[in-house]
Design a protein around this motif. Structure first.
Motif, mmCIF file in Angstrom:
data_model
loop_
_atom_site.group_PDB
_atom_site.id
_atom_site.type_symbol
_atom_site.label_atom_id
_atom_site.label_comp_id
_atom_site.label_asym_id
_atom_site.label_seq_id
_atom_site.Cartn_x
_atom_site.Cartn_y
_atom_site.Cartn_z
ATOM 1 N N TYR A 1 0.809 -1.210 0.000
ATOM 2 C CA TYR A 1 0.000 0.000 0.000
ATOM 3 C C TYR A 1 0.853 1.276 0.000
ATOM 4 O O TYR A 1 0.534 2.268 0.667
ATOM 5 N N ILE B 1 -7.226 2.835 5.969
ATOM 6 C CA ILE B 1 -7.523 2.235 4.672
ATOM 7 C C ILE B 1 -8.865 1.520 4.779
ATOM 8 O O ILE B 1 -9.069 0.688 5.667
ATOM 9 N N LYS C 1 -3.692 1.838 8.785
ATOM 10 C CA LYS C 1 -2.726 1.305 7.834
ATOM 11 C C LYS C 1 -1.577 0.606 8.549
ATOM 12 O O LYS C 1 -1.152 -0.490 8.155
#
Length: 328
Positions: free
Chosen positions: A71, A79, A175
């Protein structure tokens, strides 16, 4: 910045109209995402439309592979991981963000399958075929058990509950927490084309390593249930093999190895009883359908699963419960 998020969608692109509806719902959010990245499997055609800010990135095919990413293209604190067959209410992202911040959660997953709303017949089928039981406890939305199955809250009255597992179509993650649990170590599950049980493998890993997982019953996210890959899987007799293989490996990785030695014995008995019952179920299916494949594939999955547990590939995997995992 606080309350900022980006969207990561995994897709094969085989249900473009469903994906288009999802993208339209994302562009109506009360808190707009910083980015919408669509991780499409290599070799699959991209849809021939563009709704707004979405950007496609080709990645290796697989339910786990399309989630176990670095990512690098996402700088947001959160996210929103989505499958390609959900539609969001206008305030769904805002609701999940608020619940995550207010409860200091590493992940808040939407209850997209609503097990508690299943018919009595469906609940009985889940008990008989998968040892999945309704629970009347108020402590957990979903609880994992030593035999590898789960139970679900039967009458939720709150917006959110702590959980040990969740459904995979829609979940909001920090994240840093998502990267910390190293989902890339679970790509082995993709080897048979359909990653049966990837949701449990993903979410329970967060829980067992000390993360805070919540399930939201008020997200407003609806699963359109396109079932493109799932329907194909259900029609294939090899599903009996995939389920059997996956159940054995996931139980060994998630429930057996993380336990202290003395508690592995009752867990083994619990799993052994479940497998013996499922063996009888598959024998009954073979007899009633005059088809040897259900029982044959079920037993083959167990045999191949035992062989995989003994393999160097499996032994080299990082521990599922790992003291080196440090959650933010």
């Amino acid at each position: 910045r606080e309350m900022s998020y980006s969207v990561a969608i995994r897709t094969l692109g085989t249900s473009p109209e469903t994906l288009r509806k999802e993208l339209l719902s994302l562009h109506r959010q009360t808190i707009m995402p910083d980015a919408i990245l669509i991780y499409i499997a290599e070799g699959y055609a991209r849809p021939d439309f563009r709704v707004g800010m979405e950007r496609y990135i080709e990645v290796p095919k697989g339910m786990v592979s399309q989630r176990a990413l670095d990512y690098n293209g996402i700088n947001s604190e959160y996210i929103l991981l989505l499958d390609d067959d959900v539609v969001l209410a206008d305030d769904s992202a805002e609701t999940l963000l608020r619940q995550a911040v207010e409860n200091s959660a590493d992940c808040v997953a939407a209850d997209t399958f609503a097990n508690h709303r299943m018919s009595v017949a469906s609940k009985l089928k889940a008990i008989i075929s998968n040892f999945v039981f309704p629970s009347y406890s108020r402590k957990w939305a979903f609880r994992m058990h030593s035999n590898g199955s789960f139970s679900y809250i039967n009458n939720p009255t709150n917006d959110v509950y702590p959980s040990q597992s969740a459904a995979g179509p829609a979940s909001l993650w920090k994240k840093r927490s998502l990267l910390a649990i190293h989902l890339e170590d679970e790509i082995w599950l993709d080897r048979f084309g359909f990653a049966y049980g990837d949701d449990d493998l993903e979410f329970y890993k967060l829980y067992v390593n000390g993360g805070r997982l919540l399930v939201s019953f008020s997200s407003g996210i609806v699963n359109l249930d396109s079932k493109s890959s799932s329907a194909s899987f259900q029609r294939d007799s090899r599903k009996y093999f995939v389920r059997s293989f996956s159940n054995l490996i996931r139980w060994h990785r998630m429930q057996y190895l993380p336990r202290k030695r003395w508690s592995r014995i009752p867990a083994s008995f619990s799993f052994g009883f479940k497998e013996a019952w499922l063996c009888l179920i598959h024998l009954a299916i073979s007899v009633t359908q005059f088809d040897v494949r259900p029982a044959k594939y079920f037993m083959s999955g167990i045999i191949k699963g035992i062989a995989f547990i003994s393999s160097e590939e499996y032994k080299k995997l990082r521990k599922y419960k790992n003291e080196n995992i440090v959650l933010p």
